[in-house]
Structures are given as C-alpha cells and as structure tokens.
Enzyme design. Sequence first.
Site, PDB file in Angstrom:
ATOM      1  N   LYS A  71      67.610  37.489  24.404  1.00 56.85           N
ATOM      2  CA  LYS A  71      66.612  37.344  23.353  1.00 56.85           C
ATOM      3  C   LYS A  71      66.483  36.130  23.100  1.00 56.85           C
ATOM      4  O   LYS A  71      65.191  35.771  22.896  1.00 56.85           O
ATOM      5  CB  LYS A  71      67.280  38.232  22.133  1.00 56.85           C
ATOM      6  CG  LYS A  71      67.358  39.620  22.237  1.00 56.85           C
ATOM      7  CD  LYS A  71      67.988  39.998  20.707  1.00 56.85           C
ATOM      8  CE  LYS A  71      67.874  41.645  20.746  1.00 56.85           C
ATOM      9  NZ  LYS A  71      68.267  42.041  19.434  1.00 56.85           N
ATOM     10  N   ASP A 108      62.920  43.730  15.462  1.00 57.83           N
ATOM     11  CA  ASP A 108      64.063  43.908  14.667  1.00 57.83           C
ATOM     12  C   ASP A 108      63.841  43.915  13.275  1.00 57.83           C
ATOM     13  O   ASP A 108      64.472  44.990  12.473  1.00 57.83           O
ATOM     14  CB  ASP A 108      65.135  43.087  15.139  1.00 57.83           C
ATOM     15  CG  ASP A 108      65.671  43.517  16.656  1.00 57.83           C
ATOM     16  OD1 ASP A 108      65.540  44.786  17.052  1.00 57.83           O
ATOM     17  OD2 ASP A 108      66.449  42.536  17.311  1.00 57.83           O
TER      18      ASP A 108
HETATM   19  P1  NAP Z   1      76.195  37.629  16.712  1.00 55.49           P
HETATM   20  O1  NAP Z   1      75.013  37.105  17.032  1.00 55.49           O
HETATM   21  O2  NAP Z   1      77.266  37.559  17.866  1.00 55.49           O
HETATM   22  O3  NAP Z   1      76.960  37.434  15.291  1.00 55.49           O
HETATM   23  C1  NAP Z   1      78.161  38.009  15.136  1.00 55.49           C
HETATM   24  C2  NAP Z   1      78.456  37.898  13.378  1.00 55.49           C
HETATM   25  O4  NAP Z   1      79.722  38.384  13.268  1.00 55.49           O
HETATM   26  C3  NAP Z   1      78.609  36.401  13.271  1.00 55.49           C
HETATM   27  O5  NAP Z   1      78.069  36.150  11.893  1.00 55.49           O
HETATM   28  C4  NAP Z   1      80.089  36.265  13.271  1.00 55.49           C
HETATM   29  O6  NAP Z   1      80.754  35.086  12.329  1.00 55.49           O
HETATM   30  C5  NAP Z   1      80.674  37.417  12.329  1.00 55.49           C
HETATM   31  N1  NAP Z   1      81.910  37.627  12.735  1.00 55.49           N
HETATM   32  C6  NAP Z   1      82.576  38.062  13.987  1.00 55.49           C
HETATM   33  N2  NAP Z   1      83.832  38.137  13.813  1.00 55.49           N
HETATM   34  C7  NAP Z   1      84.258  38.041  12.694  1.00 55.49           C
HETATM   35  C8  NAP Z   1      85.245  38.054  11.994  1.00 55.49           C
HETATM   36  N3  NAP Z   1      86.507  38.636  12.417  1.00 55.49           N
HETATM   37  N4  NAP Z   1      85.170  38.262  10.513  1.00 55.49           N
HETATM   38  C9  NAP Z   1      83.929  37.665   9.881  1.00 55.49           C
HETATM   39  N5  NAP Z   1      82.796  37.666  10.568  1.00 55.49           N
HETATM   40  C10 NAP Z   1      82.763  37.796  12.073  1.00 55.49           C
HETATM   41  O7  NAP Z   1      75.968  39.351  17.102  1.00 55.49           O
HETATM   42  P2  NAP Z   1      74.616  40.017  16.569  1.00 55.49           P
HETATM   43  O8  NAP Z   1      73.504  40.085  17.631  1.00 55.49           O
HETATM   44  O9  NAP Z   1      73.910  39.362  15.194  1.00 55.49           O
HETATM   45  O10 NAP Z   1      75.183  41.251  16.099  1.00 55.49           O
HETATM   46  C11 NAP Z   1      75.896  41.681  14.947  1.00 55.49           C
HETATM   47  C12 NAP Z   1      76.062  43.054  14.870  1.00 55.49           C
HETATM   48  O11 NAP Z   1      75.024  43.937  14.615  1.00 55.49           O
HETATM   49  C13 NAP Z   1      76.627  44.061  15.993  1.00 55.49           C
HETATM   50  O12 NAP Z   1      77.688  44.841  15.800  1.00 55.49           O
HETATM   51  C14 NAP Z   1      75.245  44.629  16.809  1.00 55.49           C
HETATM   52  O13 NAP Z   1      75.795  45.699  17.563  1.00 55.49           O
HETATM   53  C15 NAP Z   1      74.607  45.098  15.512  1.00 55.49           C
HETATM   54  N6  NAP Z   1      73.261  44.984  15.830  1.00 55.49           N
HETATM   55  C16 NAP Z   1      72.562  46.398  15.567  1.00 55.49           C
HETATM   56  C17 NAP Z   1      71.269  46.453  15.751  1.00 55.49           C
HETATM   57  C18 NAP Z   1      70.556  47.752  15.285  1.00 55.49           C
HETATM   58  O14 NAP Z   1      69.307  48.128  16.120  1.00 55.49           O
HETATM   59  N7  NAP Z   1      71.184  48.511  14.608  1.00 55.49           N
HETATM   60  C19 NAP Z   1      70.179  45.413  16.218  1.00 55.49           C
HETATM   61  C20 NAP Z   1      71.105  44.229  16.460  1.00 55.49           C
HETATM   62  C21 NAP Z   1      72.464  44.035  16.260  1.00 55.49           C
HETATM   63  P3  NAP Z   1      81.183  33.745  12.674  1.00 55.49           P
HETATM   64  O15 NAP Z   1      79.636  33.011  12.782  1.00 55.49           O
HETATM   65  O16 NAP Z   1      81.920  33.303  11.882  1.00 55.49           O
HETATM   66  O17 NAP Z   1      81.472  33.971  14.158  1.00 55.49           O
END
Ligand code: NAP
Length: 280
Positions: A71, A108
């Site tokens: 992305k 999104d």
């Molecule tokens: P990402 O860029 O990898 O970000 C992950 C986030 O989770 C970061 O803020 C990270 O914090 C936090 N995190 C990870 N482990 C953690 C822990 N143990 N405690 C607290 N915070 C933690 O991922 P993303 O692309 O934003 O996606 C995040 C979620 O959204 C995923 O579950 C994904 O499946 C979902 N999603 C859903 C849709 C939909 O259409 N419904 C679309 C996109 C994403 P740090 O910065 O501290 O690592």
Amino acid sequence: MAVDAPYKLAGVMGWPVAHSRSPVIHNHWIAENGLRGAYVLLPVQPQNLEKALRSLPVLGFVGCNLTIPHKVEAVRLIDHIEPMASRIGAVNTIVVEADGSLTGRNTDAYGFIQSLRDAQLGWTAAAGPAVVVGAGGAARAIIVGLIDAGATEIRLTNRSGAKAQDMAQEFGWPVQAVAWDDRHDALGGAALLVNTTSQGMHGEAPLDLRLDSLPVQALVADIIYVPLETPLLAAARQRGYRTANGLGMLLNQARPAFEAWFGVAPILSVALSDRIQATF
Ligand code: NAP
C-alpha cells in the site's frame, strides 16, 4: 449477460494474499450484476511490485486492490494519486485509465466512516471526542476519515508513543497524542472509541483497555474482522455500548473500487455478509 460486453479483470495484489476475502466480495457483485469479468488473487512479491503494476493494462485489468505490504510503496510507482490517498500516504485501489496510466486511490477512510453510519443511524463525527487506539497504517486512514467527517477532537494513543506524537504533529489539530499509560482515562467524555491495533485479532492477546471512563452513549468500533466480535467488542456489548465490527469497513471500502472498475454501484446485502462470514 451480453456476450459482447467487455470482459473485465480486477484483483488484489499482496504478499501473502491467499487469505484475502476480497475475491468473495467482488465476484459476488460481478455475478449479482450480471457482469462479464473476474476478480482474482495476485500474489506479488515486493521486489516485483512495479513490474506487476505496469502489467495491469497489458493484461486487460481495469484495476486492482493493494494489500500488505504494497500500500505505501505503490504511492511512488503510480502515475496519478488522488488527494485522499496522498494525505493517507497509502493506496489501496488502482484504477487503470483509458490511456493505460495508473491512478491510486484510498477507499479505507470512506469504508470506515460508512461502516459507522451503517452501524448507527445518524452517527456524526461531531458528536464528541474520538479515541483512536493504534498508530499503524490503518489508523492513518481512519484519522483522515474522521477529520473529513468533522471530528472536533481525536485522541490518539499508541504503544510506541513516538508514532502517535509524529502522527499528531503531521495532521495537527484536532489530532492530539495521548500517552499509552493514560489510554484508560483518555476515554472520559468520548463519543467514539476505535481499536486499530492488531490486539484482539484471532491468535493475538486482547487489547488491554479498561472501559470504565467511557460514557454509556459512546460507539465502540474495532476494525478487526477475524473474529467478528473481538474481546473489546464483547466487553463493550456486555456493558451496553453500541458496537461496530471490522466487516463493515471491509465491505464498504470495496464499494467505490468496484464502482470505479465495473461502472455499477454495488449494494451490501445480507446474502453477501453471510457469504463472507461463512469463510471465517
Ligand atoms: P500496522 O500498521 O502493523 O499497525 C499495527 C498497530 O498495532 C500499531 O499501532 C501497533 O503498535 C499496534 N500493536 C501491535 N501489537 C501491539 C501490542 N502488543 N500492544 C499494543 N499495540 C500493539 O497494521 P495495520 O495495517 O494498521 O492494521 C491493524 C489492524 O487493522 C489489523 O488487525 C488489520 O487486520 C486491521 N485492518 C482492518 C481493515 C478492515 O477493512 N476492516 C483494514 C485495514 C486493517 P506499535 O506501533 O507500538 O507497534
């Protein structure tokens, strides 16, 4: 179905991509609208992204979705980028233009805001402060969506505090960073709570967040869709809050992409929702 109608190809490009539910959604709409075409999985390794994108017009694709890890990288590889995608800093939809050039969009933010409107009739971003937990890629789209929808205050908290601070600085008011240790109290007076972290996903620990300070009128959203009801949403429901799960965002982000490629505005039906849920 007219056999002389153009056959249109679209797909989702990612690595890995086999888990994607997007083919179920788009192929359902292709069939429902009697269109000629198909939406396929496009497993593309990061080092091949540019070649794969440039192959789209040659292979007769009308466009594709992009997912992890493409992305952000795609932003510098395409010919045109829409303002929303530029502000988010990520592209989730590519449209192949008539001249073969590639336009990047991000749907999104729209998908998230529409999912809240679907979950709660009359939902408005101006109802009160929003608390966004997590500052990853998805959080950027959600913050832009909330700002454009008229949010007056967005409290952003992230385990790695510097990321929340950087994002708050980049977007400016109404986004303000809140220290991770203060996240429980940050819910005081809020009208919306959104989990954008991976905590609560199937196989991950639940999000560590106490809901005691959150007003009873608040809407609690989790963008995770596996499981459909995360521990956060289950706790919120048991306490009487209204909730919105991540399936609504997933389905709604797909709608503008489908319309751009196939020229038909698709509808969200119970049949489609059931079909997706059967894949979990
Ligand atoms: P990402 O860029 O990898 O970000 C992950 C986030 O989770 C970061 O803020 C990270 O914090 C936090 N995190 C990870 N482990 C953690 C822990 N143990 N405690 C607290 N915070 C933690 O991922 P993303 O692309 O934003 O996606 C995040 C979620 O959204 C995923 O579950 C994904 O499946 C979902 N999603 C859903 C849709 C939909 O259409 N419904 C679309 C996109 C994403 P740090 O910065 O501290 O690592």
